[in-house]
Design a protein around this motif. Structure first.
Motif, mmCIF file in Angstrom:
data_model
loop_
_atom_site.group_PDB
_atom_site.id
_atom_site.type_symbol
_atom_site.label_atom_id
_atom_site.label_comp_id
_atom_site.label_asym_id
_atom_site.label_seq_id
_atom_site.Cartn_x
_atom_site.Cartn_y
_atom_site.Cartn_z
ATOM 1 N N PHE A 247 0.827 -1.208 0.000
ATOM 2 C CA PHE A 247 0.000 0.000 0.000
ATOM 3 C C PHE A 247 0.857 1.252 0.000
ATOM 4 O O PHE A 247 0.557 2.229 -0.672
ATOM 5 N N MET A 248 1.946 1.216 0.761
ATOM 6 C CA MET A 248 2.771 2.411 0.917
ATOM 7 C C MET A 248 3.764 2.583 -0.219
ATOM 8 O O MET A 248 4.430 3.616 -0.317
ATOM 9 N N GLU A 249 3.897 1.576 -1.052
ATOM 10 C CA GLU A 249 4.872 1.643 -2.140
ATOM 11 C C GLU A 249 4.551 2.833 -3.049
ATOM 12 O O GLU A 249 3.430 3.005 -3.501
ATOM 13 N N GLY A 250 5.548 3.666 -3.279
ATOM 14 C CA GLY A 250 5.356 4.798 -4.169
ATOM 15 C C GLY A 250 4.791 6.038 -3.511
ATOM 16 O O GLY A 250 4.572 7.046 -4.168
ATOM 17 N N PHE A 251 4.561 5.997 -2.211
ATOM 18 C CA PHE A 251 4.111 7.171 -1.463
ATOM 19 C C PHE A 251 5.134 8.304 -1.647
ATOM 20 O O PHE A 251 6.322 8.116 -1.426
ATOM 21 N N ILE A 252 4.663 9.450 -2.078
ATOM 22 C CA ILE A 252 5.588 10.558 -2.358
ATOM 23 C C ILE A 252 5.546 11.581 -1.236
ATOM 24 O O ILE A 252 4.466 11.972 -0.789
#
Ligand SMILES: Nc1ncnc2c1ncn2[C@@H]1O[C@H](COP(=O)(O)OP(=O)(O)OP(=O)(O)O)[C@@H](O)[C@H]1O
Ligand SMILES: Nc1ncnc2c1ncn2[C@@H]1O[C@H](COP(=O)(O)OP(=O)(O)OP(=O)(O)O)[C@@H](O)[C@H]1O
Ligand SMILES: [Mg+2]
Ligand SMILES: [Mg+2]
Lengths: 396, 289, 326, 235, 255
Positions: A247-252
């Motif tokens: 889910f948190m993958e790619g959170f900017i």
């Protein structure tokens, strides 16, 4: 060796806003130890140790005024670092009278009335445009966004900035920004509203970590699967624990951990970021965040200027610091900038990192230039800032 | 749209659950002790920190930690009773000031023990009950709802059907006269403080993994609780529960369909309107001449 | 004539006071002077038996009004301060319609809610109130000279003299009111509103009067504050400050006129000077909380009871208990 | 002796409310305490039921010391107190008030019978069994307070001015109640302004004057005492 | 003057309960008028309606022909009708003199501006003189600076009346003024009431002490279950069968 140089630290240390001051003071203590261990600050009359004198202003303008008076007139400090915000206008008359050099973390305090106030650590919230820009370039299929923010002095200019950034990137806002009261604790209704529009991107604005965490958790639990962008993501490892790595993958977001290898590059002006980060976490586990290093990075800048000037006199340091309109910002070379937004060139602006979470770890994806973005889209920013009454000449 | 309504309804039920736990505790303390416990939000905070210490740091199983948290905060309630409210029993304003002092101490202790920043609590469960793609109820929230319904039912039974409840009601209305009927008023005060504080503590403990735990988290909770018990009528348990539900629904729906700041204003206006129409709250009653 | 001598000594003391203090202590002295008026006006409200949690928001009304009048319309500062007080009193009259339907605990929380609504309005309407950031750059009191003394209102000493004169006049008026038949009627309304009514007292009117007067003086104190620090914002008038006012009043004791003032002075000096000087800056909330509890446990009738014991003189109005919040 | 008070003194702060009072209540007898306003009658009763801590002396109930016990434990020994000023529970109904009187009892049937008995004596209370006590009239509340005390099935009944605010017919009823329960073996301590009534009902009487026992003796003797007649009977 | 104070078809309902039911009676000027009846008959409720504490459900209260029902308590008081309460109701924390000074509120209405600048000296003197006079009348002049709450019961009742008397009333409503008094005190109080009457003050009194009622009243109205039962002089009432049945009983213990 000469006298010890005293630096004032005037920020909330107790009360509800203490999280914006206390970790900064902790960081400064570490900074001072390291500088003193290395001999101190070298001025014309020799080496000087540094010492921080703190005054707890409880985020109250009247106490800030008292504190500034004490630090200047009784403790004889050479420079005062503040959080700013509500407390700055209380200090402003003191600054005007004494000519003392002050720094703030919140550039919205800047105005042409006071030229001894600088915002050298961050130009919140302008740097947020870099994250949106990066996103638009790297994930062009994300077309729509929604946003939420707390209704306060930090949230509103940030809302205007993100609106400008999304507009510049051609990303459509599906809904007006959703404002919530700073005292909110249950974010389920906010998140339900946000994702009811099926956006590609959810933007968390400059939410404090007390909001970012529960919002992210709710996004996860209410089944959101798209992109999230936020100004900060302090303690993101805990967010992963509450949601999932996937889910948190790619959170900017915009604030790297200081063990990031990219910070060891030559253009970085923060002294030994990895060591500083390790030391801070050792002494104050679980307290690291943006404030922890920002005050220290301002001290790096000040120290360089003082050594260049050979004196700790506020005027001399200011002159040295602003020499040539350039300065050494933590994330690289930068320029003194800001007339259009703040009415005065007292914000130090340059590149800013865009950070993404990859495989459970924050990684700097690159440094982007804020002035470059502004050159292209400055009118948009001004338009939105005006709509939210955030321009310096609109502030009553 | 229907899904949005359903999800918002679920959100409201959860909010109503934890608010009513806190509010009922506050009502109970006010009813029996006659003092406005300003430290109630900090008891909630203490419950949350109990979870930080036990569950997050010492890895005690969650529900064991919740139970210990309940007892711990209940004991804080006993401490307040013994050290503050009993010596000040003829001095309700004194009790109020003492509770403010206690609040400051609890906050300061939390800062000293845990720092000023938020704490992290690993999730207890990540399971989610899916009614449809857009209507979901996280099991962690279900725990709060179930616990609240269960605890309040037990409390209801305890207060309405047992002698203890009878004793609590009597000593709330006239402690001296209650003593004359053979009711130990210190005993009832202790029970009321334990239960009242314990409810705040368990609300804090159960919701700790779902909210941001920090030393100042009690503030917004107590403001909400005050509004709720005023709307319900001070001293009325039914009132507190009904008002919690009403407030939670209004606040949640306004937040979702308008915005959060407007929801706060609506909540406050709602309260003022209730008070203007009925100055003693929905379930409060006026005194005779 | 020893009474006159005492007053002269007090006067001389107050004039000399700032010269014995450090700069930051002078600053604190200014805020203390303003807060003395705030807490003394609060006491007038409590005379009628009502404890409000909206008093500092009312103070804020005075501050906002005065700040906006000077900023927008260039009103002369002392005049705008007076207008600030008047508008605070008027707002209080308006608020009294919903609030005076309530009593005791309901009034306490009702006044809190009313205050919160006003604060939310300040935040919500960025024009003219400046939103969450409030108003800054408020015109300072214009400097002037009275021949032998040059007032420079940036200097705390100057502003202290100015504020002290204003506050002294206000306190004198408050004192006169309290000692008048009107003040007696306030007491009467507090202890037995039914009997007061039966004696022909329009209780509602008297409660409103007390509320309006107290609010007016609170408004003036707010204006004094605004024109000194030059900035105000909604957070400066939140429940935290209210809690301090409440504890000053109760810890000081509310049976006498000077009790709340004593509480304000002692607690402020302890918190802002003693504890900071002792280097206990970050421990202050803990120690302050403990002091509050101890003082209420061991001095249930307030600091004033010590003074009463020393002077061995019963204050004119009922010495004994404070009011219950019902 | 059912109850014995020996050399009791009680203070309110610095005020000596009673100084040195000794009172004995024999089993099955009615004892009355009369005296002017502020003589200390109420204080004496409050000391007996443990509501007022005593400064010196001792109180024995059936030979056991009870003066150090808190009120609720004193009451548990079988003492009921109709307090001055009624002190009914304002937000309870009439019936709930009465049942609170039976708080310590566990015999369900006995309670129901006694409830029926109280309703029988005071039909007004039966009519209003679901009315909140605070909305009852002054006299109705007085009946309720007496009824509540009877509900605890005491062995010793302390009554503080039970006739206060009651209509003459009801005062008669009260007199009858006192006589009847006394016949059933109950002891009564009666404090009354209506000295005529009190001396007629009582077996033994004490006269208090400013915190001291001025006179004592069999009730009929005191009834004929010159001083008592002048000061308390208005003859 | 007839029709001085008249109660006409007065009714008060609380929910389903009719506490006062269509009650009518007249009080002549300058007399002492008794209102008696069993407990819960509605006497206090009637007082509450006359004094403006309750608004009648139906009916009127006429003072000199003017309908005063539904006026606020202080408005009724300003028309000259002043009441005392069933229990000792005083400003317990104030001194005796201060209590009486509050009583002078109507004749000497305080003015806040005059008070601040000190232009009300005359009024203050007048008020104090009146207050002292009232206290002296009730024999309280030795207790001026006592706290009212510290007074003995009897003195408290006297003070309650002094407060009422200080306001120059035309009518005083007394709710059970003799409770808690012994026969001696009762007799003294009766004398004071006679003197009030001689002063031209009309008194309406509720009391269960028959010795006092019969000894004082010119006229007595008896009510029962909210309704009018009987009216007449003390003699008539004492011998009225319905009154004996509902209220007096065998009168074993009443004078
Ligand atoms: N709460 C109190 N605080 C201080 N003094 C009190 C208190 N209660 C009673 N007293 C004093 O104690 C003394 C005895 O009072 P008590 O009430 O026992 O008299 P009493 O005989 O019952 O009189 P009454 O016939 O008026 O009821 C009186 O002098 C009274 O002033
Ligand atoms: N607020 C109320 N709600 C319901 N019933 C009430 C209320 N007030 C009074 N009553 C009832 O109305 C009746 C009349 O009451 P009131 O107080 O007038 O009686 P009273 O004649 O003064 O009796 P007493 O002699 O006992 O004082 C009583 O039965 C009482 O229970
Ligand atoms: Mg008594
Ligand atoms: Mg009555």
């Amino acid at each position: 060796a000469g006298d010890t140089i005293k630096i004032g630290f005037l920020a909330p240390l107790t009360g509800a806003v203490a999280a914006w001051g206390k970790p900064g003071l902790d960081g400064c203590e570490i900074w001072a130890e390291r500088v003193n261990a290395a001999g101190g600050i070298k001025l014309d009359d020799g080496m000087h140790k540094v010492e921080f004198v703190s005054y707890d202003n409880e985020y109250d303008p009247a106490k800030a005024r008292t504190g500034a008076t004490k630090l200047i007139r009784e403790d004889g400090v050479s420079f005062i670092m503040m959080l700013g915000g509500d407390t700055w206008p209380g200090v402003q008359p003191v600054a005007d009278k004494t000519g003392m050099l002050f720094s703030t973390l919140l550039p919205s305090d800047l105005s042409p009335d006071t030229n001894t106030l600088i915002a050298p650590a961050e130009v919140h919230p302008i740097y947020n445009v870099t994250g949106v820009e990066w996103l638009a370039e790297n994930k062009p299929d994300l077309k729509t966004a929604v946003m939420c923010a707390q209704d306060d002095a930090l949230g509103l200019p940030s809302v205007a900035t993100y609106l400008a950034a999304f507009e510049a990137a051609g990303i459509e806002m599906l809904d007006d920004p959703l404002l919530f009261d700073p005292a909110t604790t249950d974010f389920a209704p906010v998140v339900t509203r946000l994702i009811s529009k099926n956006p590609d991107i959810v933007c968390l604005d400059t939410c404090y970590s007390d909001y970012v965490h529960p919002i992210a958790e709710q996004l996860y639990q209410q089944g959101f699967k798209g992109q999230i962008i936020s100004c900060t993501a302090d303690f993101y490892d805990q967010m992963i624990a509450k949601t999932s790595e996937e889910f948190m993958e790619g959170f900017i977001f915009q604030f790297p951990d200081f063990d990031d290898p990219a910070l060891n590059a030559d253009n970085i002006n923060f002294t030994d970021p990895n060591g500083f980060y390790a030391e801070f976490n050792k002494r104050h586990p679980g307290q690291w965040g943006a404030v922890s290093w920002e005050y220290a990075s301002i001290m790096d800048l000040w120290k360089a200027a003082a050594e260049k000037a050979g004196s700790s006199d506020p005027d001399a340091v200011t002159t040295a610091m602003k020499d040539g309109g350039k300065g050494a910002h933590a994330f690289g070379d930068a320029a003194w900038w800001g007339t259009e937004l703040f009415g005065i060139d007292n914000a130090l602006v340059g590149d800013w990192p865009v950070v993404a979470i990859e495989g459970g770890k924050a990684r700097i994806k690159g440094f982007r230039s804020i002035p470059d973005w502004y050159a292209k889209h400055g009118d948009l920013l001004i338009k939105h800032m005006k709509a939210y009454d955030q321009m310096w000449d609109q502030r009553s | 749209m229907l899904e949005l309504l359903a999800q918002t309804g679920l959100n409201a039920v959860y909010a109503a659950s934890y608010i009513s736990l806190v509010a009922v505790g506050l009502v109970l303390i006010f009813g029996v002790m006659g003092v406005v416990n300003f430290a109630h939000g900090e008891l909630f905070m203490a419950g949350a920190y109990a979870i930080v210490a036990l569950y997050a740091k010492m890895h005690v199983p969650f529900f064991v930690a919740v139970a210990i948290g309940l007892v711990f905060v209940g004991c804080l309630g006993l401490l307040m009773e013994r050290a503050l409210f009993r010596p000040l029993k003829d001095n309700p304003l004194g009790g109020l000031v003492a509770s403010i002092g206690f609040l400051m101490i609890l906050q300061a202790l939390a800062v000293m023990g845990f720092g000023v920043r938020m704490e992290h609590i690993p999730p207890v469960t990540q399971e989610v009950i899916q009614f449809s793609d857009k209507v979901r109820l996280p099991v962690a929230r279900l725990y709060v709802i179930v616990a609240s319904v269960a605890l309040l039912s037990v409390l209801w039974y305890f207060l309405k059907r047992t002698k203890f409840g009878w004793a609590l009601r009597a000593s709330a209305q006239d402690p001296e006269a209650a003593a004359l009927q053979g009711i130990s008023i210190t005993q009832t005060a202790k029970i009321a403080m334990f239960i009242g504080a314990g409810l705040a503590g368990i609300a804090g403990a159960l919701t700790a993994p779902l909210v941001s735990v920090n030393p100042h988290m009690g503030h917004s909770v107590i403001v909400t609780a005050f509004i709720v018990i005023i709307v319900g009528g001070v001293g009325s348990l039914e009132g507190a529960i009904i008002a919690s539900v009403a407030y939670a629904f209004v606040h949640t729906f306004v937040t979702t369909f308008y915005d959060g700041v407007l929801a706060d204003i609506t909540g406050l206006c709602l309260m003022l309107i209730v008070l203007i129409v009925k100055p003693t709250g929905l379930f409060g009653s006026a005194d005779r001449a | 004539m020893p009474k006159l001598l005492i007053w002269i000594a007090v006067l001389v003391g107050l004039v000399l006071l700032p010269h014995g203090l450090s700069f930051s202590q002078q600053e604190i002295l200014v805020f203390l002077t303003i807060n003395v008026l705030l807490v003394a006006s609060y006491r007038l409200l409590t005379l009628t038996g009502e404890w409000s949690l909206g008093h500092v928001v009312i103070m804020g009304v005075g501050a906002y009004t005065s700040a906006l009048l000077t900023k927008r319309f260039g009103v002369y500062v002392p005049v705008s301060m007076l207008l600030g007080g008047i508008s605070a009193a008027l707002i209080a009259v308006v608020l009294s319609f919903p609030l005076f339907r309530m009593k005791g605990f309901y009034f306490l929380i009702g006044s809190f809610a009313a205050g919160e609504i006003i604060r939310l309005l300040w935040k919500r309407f960025r024009d003219p109130f400046g939103g969450a950031k409030g108003i800054k750059g408020i015109d300072p009191m214009p400097d002037f000279s009275v021949g032998f003394y040059q007032f420079d209102f940036f200097e705390p000493t100057s502003y202290y003299y100015f504020a002290a004169v204003v506050v002294a006049v206000c306190l004198w008026i408050l004192w006169r009111i309290e000692k008048s038949p009107v003040g007696l009627t306030f007491h009467a309304v507090h202890w037995q509103d039914k009997l007061a009514q039966a004696s022909g007292v329009n209780v509602r009117a008297y409660r409103t009067l007390a509320f309006a007067i107290a609010s007016g003086f609170a408004g003036i104190s707010g204006a004094l504050l605004a024109h000194y620090i030059g900035t105000i914002n909604p957070n400066a008038f939140d429940i935290d400050l209210m809690v301090y006012v409440l504890t000053w009043a109760i810890v000081g004791g509310t049976a006498t006129f000077y009790g709340p003032i004593l509480g304000c002075v002692v607690l402020t000096v302890l918190n802002e000077i003693v504890l900071r000087e002792l280097g206990l800056e970050q421990m202050r909330p803990l120690i302050y909380g403990a002091i509050m509890i101890l003082s209420i446990l061991f001095l249930p009738n307030g600091l004033e009871s010590i003074v009463q014991k020393i002077t061995q003189k019963k204050a004119a109005n009922g010495t004994a208990q404070r009011s219950p919040a019902e | 002796m059912l109850l014995e008070m020996k050399n009791i003194a009680v203070n309110y702060g610095k005020i000596n409310a009673i100084r040195d009072i000794s009172i004995s209540v024999p089993t099955g007898k009615i004892v009355t305490i009369i005296g002017g306003n502020g003589a200390g009658k109420t204080t004496t009763l409050r000391a007996m039921s443990g509501m007022m801590p005593i400064t010196s002396g001792e109180i024995l109930f059936e030979g056991k010391r009870i003066d150090h016990l808190p009120a609720h434990k004193v009451v548990a020994n079988g003492i009921a107190h109709v307090p001055e000023g009624r002190r009914v529970f304002p937000d309870m109904t009439v019936e709930e008030n009465l049942r609170t009187g039976a708080f310590l009892r566990n015999d369900k049937e006995g309670v129901e019978t006694d409830l029926e008995g109280v309703f029988h004596r005071f039909p007004r209370l039966r009519e209003r069994r679901t009315q909140l006590a605070k909305t009852m009239s002054g006299g109705e509340q007085q009946m309720l307070a007496i009824g509540r005390a009877l509900m605890s099935k005491p062995r010793l009944l302390l009554m503080d001015e039970p006739s206060m605010g009651l209509a003459p017919v009801i005062v008669e009823e009260i007199a009858q109640i006192v006589e009847e329960i006394n016949e059933q073996g109950l002891s009564v301590v009666l404090v009354e302004q209506n000295a005529e009534l009190a001396l007629e009902l009582a077996d033994y009487a004490y006269v208090l004057e400013t915190g001291n026992a001025a006179l004592e003796g069999p009730a009929n003797e005191l009834h004929d005492n010159e001083h008592v007649r002048a000061a308390y009977l208005g003859i | 003057m007839t029709n001085f104070l008249e109660v006409k078809d007065l009714t008060m309902r609380f929910g389903g309960l009719t506490a006062v039911d269509n009650l009518s009676f007249k009080v002549e000027h300058g007399t002492i008028h008794g209102l008696i009846g069993p407990n819960g008959a509605g006497k206090t409720t009637t007082f509450n309606m006359i004094s403006g504490f309750y608004k009648p459900t139906e009916g009127q209260v006429l003072l000199r022909g003017e309908d005063i029902s539904g006026l606020k308590m202080h408005e009724v008081a300003r028309r000259g009708v002043v009441r005392t309460f069933q229990h000792s109701t005083l400003f317990a924390e104030l001194t005796v003199l201060e209590n009486a000074l509050v009583g002078t509120h109507m004749p000497f209405r305080p003015n806040i501006f005059a008070a601040i600048i000190g232009w009300d000296a005359e009024d203050r003197h007048g008020a104090e003189a009146r207050a002292r006079e009232a206290l002296e009348f009730f024999g309280l002049d030795g207790l001026l600076s006592e706290r009212a709450g510290d007074l003995s019961h009897g003195h408290q009742r006297a003070l309650g009346m002094a407060v009422a008397y200080a306001s120059h009333p035309d009518v005083i409503l007394l709710d059970e003024p003799f409770t808690g008094m012994n026969p001696e005190e009762t007799r003294q109080m009766m004398d004071l009431m006679e003197r009030l009457k001689a002063d031209g003050i009309t008194i309406l009194i509720v009391e269960h002490d028959m010795q006092a009622i019969m000894g004082l009243c010119d006229n007595i109205t008896c009510m029962s279950f909210g309704k009018f039962l009987a009216e007449g002089g003390p003699k008539e009432i004492r011998n009225h069968p319905a009154v004996i049945e509902a209220y007096l009983g065998g009168a074993r213990h009443v004078a």
